[in-house]
Design a protein around this motif. Structure first.
Motif, PDB file in Angstrom:
ATOM      1  N   PHE A 408       0.758  -1.197   0.089  1.00  0.00           N
ATOM      2  CA  PHE A 408       0.100  -0.069  -0.048  1.00  0.00           C
ATOM      3  C   PHE A 408       0.807   1.147   0.011  1.00  0.00           C
ATOM      4  O   PHE A 408       0.582   2.219  -0.907  1.00  0.00           O
ATOM      5  CB  PHE A 408      -0.981   0.065   1.072  1.00  0.00           C
ATOM      6  CG  PHE A 408      -1.523   1.212   1.516  1.00  0.00           C
ATOM      7  CD1 PHE A 408      -2.343   1.935   0.802  1.00  0.00           C
ATOM      8  CD2 PHE A 408      -1.286   1.652   2.653  1.00  0.00           C
ATOM      9  CE1 PHE A 408      -3.216   3.026   0.907  1.00  0.00           C
ATOM     10  CE2 PHE A 408      -1.904   3.186   3.032  1.00  0.00           C
ATOM     11  CZ  PHE A 408      -2.874   3.747   2.242  1.00  0.00           C
ATOM     12  N   TRP A 412       1.114   4.022  -3.220  1.00  0.00           N
ATOM     13  CA  TRP A 412       0.783   5.298  -2.702  1.00  0.00           C
ATOM     14  C   TRP A 412       1.846   6.424  -3.160  1.00  0.00           C
ATOM     15  O   TRP A 412       1.454   7.297  -3.656  1.00  0.00           O
ATOM     16  CB  TRP A 412       0.593   5.408  -1.305  1.00  0.00           C
ATOM     17  CG  TRP A 412       0.343   6.877  -0.904  1.00  0.00           C
ATOM     18  CD1 TRP A 412      -0.992   7.463  -0.904  1.00  0.00           C
ATOM     19  CD2 TRP A 412       1.184   7.745  -0.252  1.00  0.00           C
ATOM     20  NE1 TRP A 412      -0.716   8.836  -0.294  1.00  0.00           N
ATOM     21  CE2 TRP A 412       0.539   8.750   0.103  1.00  0.00           C
ATOM     22  CE3 TRP A 412       2.549   7.715   0.036  1.00  0.00           C
ATOM     23  CZ2 TRP A 412       1.119  10.108   0.640  1.00  0.00           C
ATOM     24  CZ3 TRP A 412       3.060   8.532   0.479  1.00  0.00           C
ATOM     25  CH2 TRP A 412       2.450   9.809   0.914  1.00  0.00           C
ATOM     26  N   ILE A 419       1.241  11.793 -10.143  1.00  0.00           N
ATOM     27  CA  ILE A 419       0.369  12.960 -10.252  1.00  0.00           C
ATOM     28  C   ILE A 419       0.995  14.319 -10.093  1.00  0.00           C
ATOM     29  O   ILE A 419       0.260  15.257 -10.377  1.00  0.00           O
ATOM     30  CB  ILE A 419      -1.031  12.907  -9.156  1.00  0.00           C
ATOM     31  CG1 ILE A 419      -0.726  12.845  -7.566  1.00  0.00           C
ATOM     32  CG2 ILE A 419      -2.103  11.571  -9.469  1.00  0.00           C
ATOM     33  CD1 ILE A 419      -1.737  13.465  -6.942  1.00  0.00           C
ATOM     34  N   HIS A 420       2.143  14.289  -9.319  1.00  0.00           N
ATOM     35  CA  HIS A 420       2.848  15.610  -9.339  1.00  0.00           C
ATOM     36  C   HIS A 420       3.587  15.601 -10.468  1.00  0.00           C
ATOM     37  O   HIS A 420       4.701  16.624 -10.549  1.00  0.00           O
ATOM     38  CB  HIS A 420       3.342  15.660  -7.895  1.00  0.00           C
ATOM     39  CG  HIS A 420       2.497  15.978  -6.783  1.00  0.00           C
ATOM     40  ND1 HIS A 420       2.062  14.883  -6.199  1.00  0.00           N
ATOM     41  CD2 HIS A 420       1.744  17.060  -6.305  1.00  0.00           C
ATOM     42  CE1 HIS A 420       1.270  15.414  -5.233  1.00  0.00           C
ATOM     43  NE2 HIS A 420       1.141  16.696  -5.396  1.00  0.00           N
TER      44      HIS A 420
ATOM     45  N   PRO B 104      -3.935  12.863   7.093  1.00  0.00           N
ATOM     46  CA  PRO B 104      -4.695  13.881   6.063  1.00  0.00           C
ATOM     47  C   PRO B 104      -5.722  12.744   5.163  1.00  0.00           C
ATOM     48  O   PRO B 104      -5.404  11.620   4.969  1.00  0.00           O
ATOM     49  CB  PRO B 104      -3.367  14.155   5.168  1.00  0.00           C
ATOM     50  CG  PRO B 104      -2.328  13.305   5.471  1.00  0.00           C
ATOM     51  CD  PRO B 104      -2.417  12.711   6.596  1.00  0.00           C
ATOM     52  N   ASP B 106      -6.249  11.916   2.597  1.00  0.00           N
ATOM     53  CA  ASP B 106      -5.764  11.988   1.228  1.00  0.00           C
ATOM     54  C   ASP B 106      -6.682  10.816   0.440  1.00  0.00           C
ATOM     55  O   ASP B 106      -7.132   9.738   0.920  1.00  0.00           O
ATOM     56  CB  ASP B 106      -4.376  11.180   1.193  1.00  0.00           C
ATOM     57  CG  ASP B 106      -3.709  11.024  -0.381  1.00  0.00           C
ATOM     58  OD1 ASP B 106      -4.394  10.858  -1.071  1.00  0.00           O
ATOM     59  OD2 ASP B 106      -2.362  11.222  -0.085  1.00  0.00           O
ATOM     60  N   PHE B 108      -6.279   9.040  -2.162  1.00  0.00           N
ATOM     61  CA  PHE B 108      -5.706   7.614  -2.413  1.00  0.00           C
ATOM     62  C   PHE B 108      -6.043   6.769  -1.193  1.00  0.00           C
ATOM     63  O   PHE B 108      -6.441   5.575  -1.148  1.00  0.00           O
ATOM     64  CB  PHE B 108      -4.408   7.775  -2.800  1.00  0.00           C
ATOM     65  CG  PHE B 108      -4.049   8.273  -4.186  1.00  0.00           C
ATOM     66  CD1 PHE B 108      -5.054   7.949  -5.132  1.00  0.00           C
ATOM     67  CD2 PHE B 108      -3.323   9.366  -4.405  1.00  0.00           C
ATOM     68  CE1 PHE B 108      -4.556   8.378  -6.689  1.00  0.00           C
ATOM     69  CE2 PHE B 108      -3.063   9.911  -5.445  1.00  0.00           C
ATOM     70  CZ  PHE B 108      -3.753   9.662  -6.512  1.00  0.00           C
ATOM     71  N   VAL B 109      -5.779   7.377   0.122  1.00  0.00           N
ATOM     72  CA  VAL B 109      -5.826   6.616   1.084  1.00  0.00           C
ATOM     73  C   VAL B 109      -7.393   6.244   1.380  1.00  0.00           C
ATOM     74  O   VAL B 109      -7.799   4.989   1.648  1.00  0.00           O
ATOM     75  CB  VAL B 109      -5.376   7.431   2.383  1.00  0.00           C
ATOM     76  CG1 VAL B 109      -5.759   6.665   3.614  1.00  0.00           C
ATOM     77  CG2 VAL B 109      -3.786   7.621   2.189  1.00  0.00           C
ATOM     78  N   TYR B 156      -7.225  12.206  -9.716  1.00  0.00           N
ATOM     79  CA  TYR B 156      -6.116  12.986 -10.264  1.00  0.00           C
ATOM     80  C   TYR B 156      -6.765  14.204 -10.780  1.00  0.00           C
ATOM     81  O   TYR B 156      -6.047  15.496 -10.421  1.00  0.00           O
ATOM     82  CB  TYR B 156      -5.657  12.068 -11.210  1.00  0.00           C
ATOM     83  CG  TYR B 156      -4.158  12.723 -12.098  1.00  0.00           C
ATOM     84  CD1 TYR B 156      -3.534  13.761 -11.525  1.00  0.00           C
ATOM     85  CD2 TYR B 156      -3.875  12.218 -13.167  1.00  0.00           C
ATOM     86  CE1 TYR B 156      -2.551  14.187 -12.113  1.00  0.00           C
ATOM     87  CE2 TYR B 156      -2.785  12.538 -13.656  1.00  0.00           C
ATOM     88  CZ  TYR B 156      -2.093  13.599 -13.219  1.00  0.00           C
ATOM     89  OH  TYR B 156      -0.961  13.922 -14.047  1.00  0.00           O
ATOM     90  N   SER B 159      -7.361  16.677  -8.328  1.00  0.00           N
ATOM     91  CA  SER B 159      -6.010  17.251  -7.134  1.00  0.00           C
ATOM     92  C   SER B 159      -5.310  18.318  -8.202  1.00  0.00           C
ATOM     93  O   SER B 159      -4.544  18.925  -7.656  1.00  0.00           O
ATOM     94  CB  SER B 159      -4.966  15.995  -7.072  1.00  0.00           C
ATOM     95  OG  SER B 159      -4.303  15.419  -8.284  1.00  0.00           O
ATOM     96  N   GLY B 163      -2.790  20.955  -6.755  1.00  0.00           N
ATOM     97  CA  GLY B 163      -1.449  20.029  -6.338  1.00  0.00           C
ATOM     98  C   GLY B 163      -1.362  19.303  -5.174  1.00  0.00           C
ATOM     99  O   GLY B 163      -0.400  19.149  -4.628  1.00  0.00           O
ATOM    100  N   SER B 164      -2.470  18.940  -4.895  1.00  0.00           N
ATOM    101  CA  SER B 164      -2.510  17.656  -3.797  1.00  0.00           C
ATOM    102  C   SER B 164      -3.708  16.862  -3.909  1.00  0.00           C
ATOM    103  O   SER B 164      -4.673  17.419  -4.200  1.00  0.00           O
ATOM    104  CB  SER B 164      -2.575  18.629  -2.420  1.00  0.00           C
ATOM    105  OG  SER B 164      -2.948  17.618  -1.319  1.00  0.00           O
ATOM    106  N   SER B 165      -3.706  15.705  -3.410  1.00  0.00           N
ATOM    107  CA  SER B 165      -4.714  14.677  -3.311  1.00  0.00           C
ATOM    108  C   SER B 165      -5.549  14.544  -2.064  1.00  0.00           C
ATOM    109  O   SER B 165      -6.503  13.908  -1.979  1.00  0.00           O
ATOM    110  CB  SER B 165      -4.274  13.357  -3.828  1.00  0.00           C
ATOM    111  OG  SER B 165      -3.414  12.976  -2.960  1.00  0.00           O
ATOM    112  N   ARG B 169      -7.947  19.976   1.405  1.00  0.00           N
ATOM    113  CA  ARG B 169      -7.653  20.948   0.604  1.00  0.00           C
ATOM    114  C   ARG B 169      -8.296  21.150  -0.691  1.00  0.00           C
ATOM    115  O   ARG B 169      -8.462  22.281  -1.010  1.00  0.00           O
ATOM    116  CB  ARG B 169      -5.956  20.714   0.369  1.00  0.00           C
ATOM    117  CG  ARG B 169      -5.133  20.918   1.453  1.00  0.00           C
ATOM    118  CD  ARG B 169      -3.756  21.024   1.051  1.00  0.00           C
ATOM    119  NE  ARG B 169      -2.851  20.272   2.014  1.00  0.00           N
ATOM    120  CZ  ARG B 169      -1.851  19.696   1.917  1.00  0.00           C
ATOM    121  NH1 ARG B 169      -1.129  19.671   0.435  1.00  0.00           N
ATOM    122  NH2 ARG B 169      -1.234  19.453   2.879  1.00  0.00           N
TER     123      ARG B 169
END
Lengths: 670, 324
Positions: A408, A412, A419-420, B104, B106, B108-109, B156, B159, B163-165, B169
């Motif tokens: 995981f 991640w 994505i960045h 956070p 997130d 994805f989490v 994606y 985000s 600039g963040s997932s 935010r």
């Protein structure tokens, strides 16, 4: 054998020398010790060898240095073994896997895997595996690589007397691994020719932008990809893994194929840093194809070891995708995301090593206990093999990249890097990055299905064969080995900070992680603390469990499950692995092309009554039938045609000698 | 956010706990509302808003049955689903954008925690060893596997502007600049996400939650063998998922009401806003469900492929129209 060492011996040098010594001891023990205790004695030496590798790797990662030079009688000069942080990371992984697999081998020893040859080849294989990342020049690298290839071929052949398919698998493996060796030899030769020496320093003098560097890159990347099992040169993996004894499959899949990834990183980060952008794009493309193709094949596979082999192709694909993303982004000056991608690649290496070792060892235990490798004939093993079930379950969680496992965290990190990565000004990158996310996501989704299928069909419900019904848990050392691999999967997932720091120092990037339990990819502004997630989950579970347990009524055991009014429970009514993946096989019909055979026998009285239905499905590897078989047929035809040259007539042979003589004379005079 | 040195981040804890409590109360009501809306539109009376509560109370009090040959998973699976749903409820910024530093929200989490629940139900379906359980489990996982690309690609796309997932935010940025909600990129991503949510929570046209025909079941087939409190947790767990995901969609589309600073009146107002958003979303979904039929299982990939294309368009468009 060990040569003179100049100056005081450092810890790392001692570790490298110790590993070489332990290999010798292992071989001697295997040859001399009587069969009754051979497995135990030789296994113990291999455990020590693995531990020495892990310790040396950890020391090298911590920045300790050391060079061991061994004189050889070859005309190529000495063999230099040198520990670097990048090599140390892979040595640590290989040593850890080797240790667990050797421990497992002590208990699994029976039949051919206690033979003298097997017991001698195993430490040689482990030693060579741990020396590949320590090699300080191209010659030592190739020597260690070849020893690793030959020793592993011997190990794959261990059960050749009992099972016919082992021999064909070993031939495929030997051919492919030597193809890899030849490609590497050519690649290093190109670099050495331009750089003027075989040590890494001379090779890295080659300008990465030059055409010869690109030629070398293509040759080396192809060679390493063959060893790593990237599509389309993966064909040996699904054959060799089922053929080899499980502890050997575990080392091959969890550690040996990673040497291909090490090789790619060695070439692109250390020897030729700053190569053109298309190098990264090529790696990314190869990785993406491998990831999707591998997991698609795994999701419809029914042989458990074949399933795991294809899952290895998938994971290697993800590692190549991560490395390719890193290189491509570096070439486009998106440094933070590039660094994160390379760290993600190393995290994938470590997590895959942990969960694949657990899965292969647990599979070995299943095969040992039930005699079955076919998922369609398993079932109900969770109750019969509780420890194996636990290890497989944890490994499967890791393979499906679910929290809180190492898999995981790695996935991640990869997603965050991707994505960045994109920037509007680079149109190519802006299109490639979403495709990379799609590939990772589709792979993750299919991996979920694959491992729910593998665990659910094998370990839950009722046994589908007599072998599965009579299964008995395996010996203590096997259980210890499986559980330690499973513990590693969870430990690396709960406390990934140390691993991330190790990966950062191995990749030579800014360490982002501040704590033991948290991952902090500061470059891309993302952080993760799986421990907090675990605590939250445990709290929620505790609350629900408490409500559940608060003075409620006992469960009433009943004989039959309901089954919508079923009156008998036959194991044949259950879903099998084949039926479980049937909807998916239908969705991806064009990519998989399964061959189906349905035979319907009608009752004698009426065509409308069916007496029995036989269904058989086989999924062949399309790459193999479309790519390899035509090539093999061509070679076969050329060979048959070539036989006409040799018809046994002495006149013809005399004629050949005469023509040869004339040719030689002509060449000499010209 | 700064300073978790004290050990406990009180504002974040307050928000997380109140979200859990609010969703545990609201989700069954959402289900009740959807059933009532459908019933009224179809000319029936329906069970009323409180029926899901009564169902859960009844199930919790009933004696569970355990068939021979089932494993610990039949007991643990429902608990894991429930726990994963509760964690998802705690993580999502439905009432406030105040989150834990070390945990956070997130996306994805969040998606992984959701998938943990998905896997738990799929294993429960396989555990009893009946034909229908395996069938439901297989279909469920096939759909889950195909939904994954759409979900992550939509994440994606969302985000990119921030600039963040991290969800809080994303929501905070939308609160600051409400016009960004109606940009084409955001709408495309939300549409894709909406289709994925419908598939993931097993609503029409992907799965019919009201079906009584086993051969067409997906989710219902997996829970056929569960009874008593096991079934109660499975039901409540999936309702919570629906509530949380619908709430997320509604919050992303209309972020108003979500607090950025914790205060008792603010949270109360946010809870009120959330119930209004959920009411509108549930009524809409139920109304649409009356007019569509369940599609064949093998047509579902086409639907998901469509939503995937939308998400892909959203990502590429955001690069093409992004300033600088």
């Amino acid at each position: 054998m060990t040569g003179p060492v100049i100056g005081p011996v450092t810890g790392v040098e001692l570790g490298i020398l110790g590993q070489l010594g332990l290999v010798l001891v292992g071989v001697v023990v295997a040859v001399t010790v009587p069969p009754a205790v051979r497995s135990r004695a030789s296994g113990s030496v291999s455990v020590l060898l693995g531990a020495a590798g892990a310790a040396t790797g950890a020391a090298a990662l911590a920045g300790r240095e050391g060079v061991v030079e061994l004189p050889t009688s070859l005309p190529l000069g000495h063999v230099a073994l040198q520990a670097t942080p990048l090599g140390g990371f892979f040595m640590l992984v290989a040593g850890g896997v080797g240790l667990v697999a050797a421990l497992y081998g002590i208990g699994a020893g029976h039949g051919p895997s206690t033979s003298r040859t097997f017991c001698a080849a195993f430490p040689v294989f482990l030693g060579a595996l741990q020396m590949v990342p320590a090699a300080g020049d191209a010659v030592s690298f190739l020597v260690a690589w070849e020893v690793m290839a030959v020793a592993s071929t011997v190990l794959v052949l261990a059960e050749h007397a009992a099972r016919a398919e082992v021999r064909s698998a070993a031939s495929w493996y030997a051919a492919m691994t030597h193809l890899s060796f030849v490609l590497l030899l050519l690649g290093f030769a190109v670099l050495a020719g331009t750089g003027g020496g075989t040590d890494w320093a001379s090779l890295s003098r080659v300008d990465p932008g030059s055409p010869s560097a690109s030629v070398a890159f293509v040759l080396l990347a192809a060679g390493f990809a063959t060893k790593a099992g990237v599509v389309p040169v993966h064909v040996w993996l699904p054959r060799a893994h089922p053929a080899a004894p499980s502890q050997v499959s575990a080392v091959m899949s969890a550690a040996m194929v990673k040497m291909g990834v090490y090789g790619v990183l060695l070439v692109t980060l250390r020897l030729l840093p700053g190569g053109p952008s298309w190098w990264g794009t090529a790696l990314l493309g190869a990785g993406a194809v491998s990831a999707v193709y591998g997991i698609l094949q795994a999701s419809v596979a029914t042989d458990l070891k074949r399933l795991l082999a294809y899952s290895t192709t998938e994971n290697i694909g993800l590692m190549f995708l991560a490395a390719g993303t890193g290189l491509m982004l570096r070439a486009h000056q998106v440094t933070p995301a590039a660094d994160a991608a390379i760290v993600a690649c190393l995290l994938l290496v470590a997590s895959h090593a942990a969960f694949k070792a657990a899965l292969f060892l647990a599979t070995g235990s299943v095969v040992h206990a039930s005699g079955e490798r076919d998922l369609d004939r398993m079932g109900g093993l969770g109750a019969r093999l509780p420890v194996t079930g636990l290890a497989f379950g944890v490994g499967a969680l890791g393979a499906a990249a679910l929290p809180v496992t190492a898999g995981f965290v790695a996935e991640w990190a990869l997603l965050q890097a991707v994505i960045h990565g994109a920037r509007p000004e680079d149109r190519l990158v802006a299109v490639i990055m979403p495709i990379a996310v799609t590939v990772v996501a589709l792979t993750a989704g299919l991996a979920l299905l694959t491992f729910v299928k593998a665990y659910g069909i094998a370990f839950l419900a009722r046994p589908r064969s007599d072998g599965a019904a009579a299964a008995v848990e395996s010996s203590g050392s096997m259980q210890t080995a499986m559980i330690s691999a499973a513990v590693a999967v969870v430990a690396l997932g709960v406390a990934p900070g140390a691993l991330t720091r190790a990966a950062s120092s191995a990749a030579g990037v800014e360490p982002g992680s501040a704590t033991l339990t948290g991952v902090d990819l500061s470059g891309v502004g993302a952080s993760l603390e799986p421990l907090a997630l675990l605590v939250a989950g445990a709290l929620a579970l505790a609350v629900v469990g408490a409500v559940s347990a608060a003075g409620r009524r006992q469960r009433r055991p009943v004989e039959l499950s309901w089954g919508c009014g079923g009156v008998r429970a036959d194991p044949r009514m259950q879903y099998t692995a084949t039926s479980y993946a049937e909807p998916l096989a239908r969705v991806f019909d064009d990519a998989l092309r399964p061959e189906r055979d349905v035979v319907i026998t009608h009752a004698a009285e009426s065509r409308y009554l069916v007496e029995r239905v036989q269904f058989r499905q086989q999924v062949v590897d399309l790459m193999e039938t479309r790519l390899y078989h035509p090539g093999l047929r061509l070679v076969d035809r050329a060979g048959t045609a070539g036989r006409r040259l040799q018809n046994g007539s002495i006149h013809r042979y005399l004629g050949y000698s005469f023509l040869a003589l004339v040719a030689v004379l002509l060449v000499v005079t010209l | 956010m700064s300073g978790s040195e004290a050990g406990v981040n009180l504002p974040a804890l307050t928000v997380a706990l109140s979200q859990v409590v609010v969703l545990v109360v609201l989700s069954p009501l959402v289900i009740g509302l959807m059933r009532t809306v459908r019933a009224r539109l179809e000319g029936r009376v329906g069970g009323g808003l409180g029926q899901p509560f009564r169902d859960v109370r009844k199930l919790l009090a009933k004696e569970p049955i355990r068939a021979k040959g089932t494993s610990w998973l039949s007991v643990a699976g429902p608990l894991v689903l429930m726990a994963s749903s509760l964690v998802v409820c705690a993580l999502m910024p439905l009432l406030g954008t105040v989150t834990f530093d070390r945990m956070p929200d997130d996306l994805f989490v969040v998606v992984s925690v959701l998938l943990l629940g998905t896997v738990a139900v799929a294993l429960v379906g396989l555990d009893a060893g009946t034909a229908f359980g395996g069938m439901g489990s297989s279909r469920h996982m096939t759909i889950a596997a195909l939904v994954e690309p759409t979900v992550l690609l939509a994440v994606y796309a969302l985000s990119i502007p921030v600039g963040s997932s991290v969800l809080s935010r994303i929501v905070a940025a939308r609160l600051e600049d409400p016009t960004s909600v109606f940009s084409p990129v955001s709408l495309l991503a939300l549409l894709a996400l909406a289709i994925a949510v419908v598939a993931e929570t097993g609503r029409l046209p992907v799965d019919n939650p009201a079906t009584h025909l086993e051969l067409t079941m997906v989710h219902e087939a997996m829970v056929l063998e569960s009874s008593g409190r096991d079934l109660a947790w499975l039901e409540l767990g999936s309702w919570l998922r629906l509530g949380a995901l619908l709430g997320l969609l509604a919050t992303l589309l209309a972020p108003w009401g979500v607090v950025t600073e914790v205060s008792a009146p603010g949270l109360l107002l946010a809870a009120l806003a959330l119930s209004v958003k959920l009411t509108v979303a549930a009524t809409l979904l139920a109304t649409v469900e009356v007019f569509v039929a369940k599609v064949r299982l093998f047509r579902v990939p086409e639907l998901l492929a469509g939503s995937f294309v939308l998400a892909f368009l959203a990502v590429t468009a955001s690069y093409l129209v992004a300033p600088g």
